[in-house]
Design a protein around this motif. Sequence first.
Motif, PDB file in Angstrom:
ATOM      1  N   GLU A  28       0.822  -1.207   0.000  1.00 32.45           N
ATOM      2  CA  GLU A  28       0.000   0.000   0.000  1.00 32.45           C
ATOM      3  C   GLU A  28       0.856   1.257   0.000  1.00 32.45           C
ATOM      4  O   GLU A  28       0.660   2.167   0.809  1.00 32.45           O
ATOM      5  N   GLN A  30       3.800   1.722   0.941  1.00 35.02           N
ATOM      6  CA  GLN A  30       4.826   1.797   1.976  1.00 35.02           C
ATOM      7  C   GLN A  30       5.836   0.671   1.770  1.00 35.02           C
ATOM      8  O   GLN A  30       5.496  -0.396   1.243  1.00 35.02           O
ATOM      9  N   LEU A  32       8.206  -1.955   3.664  1.00 33.81           N
ATOM     10  CA  LEU A  32       8.568  -2.609   4.925  1.00 33.81           C
ATOM     11  C   LEU A  32       9.852  -3.390   4.682  1.00 33.81           C
ATOM     12  O   LEU A  32       9.926  -4.180   3.736  1.00 33.81           O
ATOM     13  N   GLN A 103      12.716  -1.068   8.665  1.00 34.54           N
ATOM     14  CA  GLN A 103      11.945   0.064   8.162  1.00 34.54           C
ATOM     15  C   GLN A 103      10.478  -0.332   8.184  1.00 34.54           C
ATOM     16  O   GLN A 103      10.134  -1.471   7.870  1.00 34.54           O
ATOM     17  N   GLY A 104       9.609   0.616   8.562  1.00 28.02           N
ATOM     18  CA  GLY A 104       8.182   0.307   8.666  1.00 28.02           C
ATOM     19  C   GLY A 104       7.865  -0.512   9.896  1.00 28.02           C
ATOM     20  O   GLY A 104       6.867  -1.238   9.942  1.00 28.02           O
ATOM     21  N   ALA A 106       6.704   0.331  12.739  1.00 27.86           N
ATOM     22  CA  ALA A 106       5.415   0.664  13.358  1.00 27.86           C
ATOM     23  C   ALA A 106       4.273  -0.048  12.642  1.00 27.86           C
ATOM     24  O   ALA A 106       3.334  -0.546  13.275  1.00 27.86           O
ATOM     25  N   THR A 107       4.355  -0.107  11.314  1.00 27.39           N
ATOM     26  CA  THR A 107       3.324  -0.807  10.542  1.00 27.39           C
ATOM     27  C   THR A 107       3.315  -2.297  10.865  1.00 27.39           C
ATOM     28  O   THR A 107       2.262  -2.910  11.043  1.00 27.39           O
ATOM     29  N   MET A 108       4.511  -2.872  10.970  1.00 27.75           N
ATOM     30  CA  MET A 108       4.579  -4.299  11.302  1.00 27.75           C
ATOM     31  C   MET A 108       3.996  -4.559  12.695  1.00 27.75           C
ATOM     32  O   MET A 108       3.249  -5.521  12.890  1.00 27.75           O
ATOM     33  N   SER A 110       1.773  -2.818  14.222  1.00 31.40           N
ATOM     34  CA  SER A 110       0.336  -2.633  14.147  1.00 31.40           C
ATOM     35  C   SER A 110      -0.333  -3.846  13.500  1.00 31.40           C
ATOM     36  O   SER A 110      -1.396  -4.297  13.935  1.00 31.40           O
ATOM     37  N   ARG A 111       0.293  -4.404  12.460  1.00 32.53           N
ATOM     38  CA  ARG A 111      -0.267  -5.589  11.803  1.00 32.53           C
ATOM     39  C   ARG A 111      -0.317  -6.762  12.776  1.00 32.53           C
ATOM     40  O   ARG A 111      -1.234  -7.580  12.732  1.00 32.53           O
TER      41      ARG A 111
END
Length: 188
Positions: A28, A30, A32, A103-104, A106-108, A110-111
Amino acid sequence: MNLRTALSGDAALLAPRLLGCRLERQLEGQLLVGRIVETEAYDQSDPASHSYRGPTSRTEVMFGPPGRLYVYLSYGLHYCANIVVGPAGHGAAVLIRAIEPLQGAATMASRRGRQGPAVSNGPAKTSVALAIGPELNGHDLQFPPLRLVLQPPLPPEHIVTTRRIGISRAVDRPWRFYLKDSPYISRP
DNA sequence: TGCCTGATGTTCT
DNA sequence: GAACATCAGGCAC
């Protein structure tokens, strides 16, 4: 050297070679990025391997060209990601057991709904963190949305070799490898 | 902290 | 019918 050539060798030699290499997941818009910190080798000569009994509809990717992704469902609920290695026609792969977010992160997190090492200190956790599912089975890791980026080999003194985890056959093979001092190891 | 259990699809016996 | 390359939640200590 391209990815396919680099991965055409033996699983037990390539599993430690892949430590420190990076997985780049485009998701999306971004990026990761995770560093591989724990692996296990599986080969068709190995009773613990899915490829031991020859190709099936599930395992045919393992017998394809190296540098592809083999995704399988474990225990009916969890997806685990492997990097296919060895020449086409030979069923071997390296299981990605853990990564360290670069990198990413925070997204990981959150997932996963978790913080810290629990984000990716296990094969199924890693797959969730990087959004790896059955739709990526057979994907060529030279291309987005999931690329494997090789890094220079790590010095052997940074690598710990042990027996594999969570299997019941061929348990004596020292085919699990992890980075010493990484907090993201599934089990020390 | 550590053991036990439930969830659940694919493959093999 | 059972095993399985797992994880998370619950409960006892």
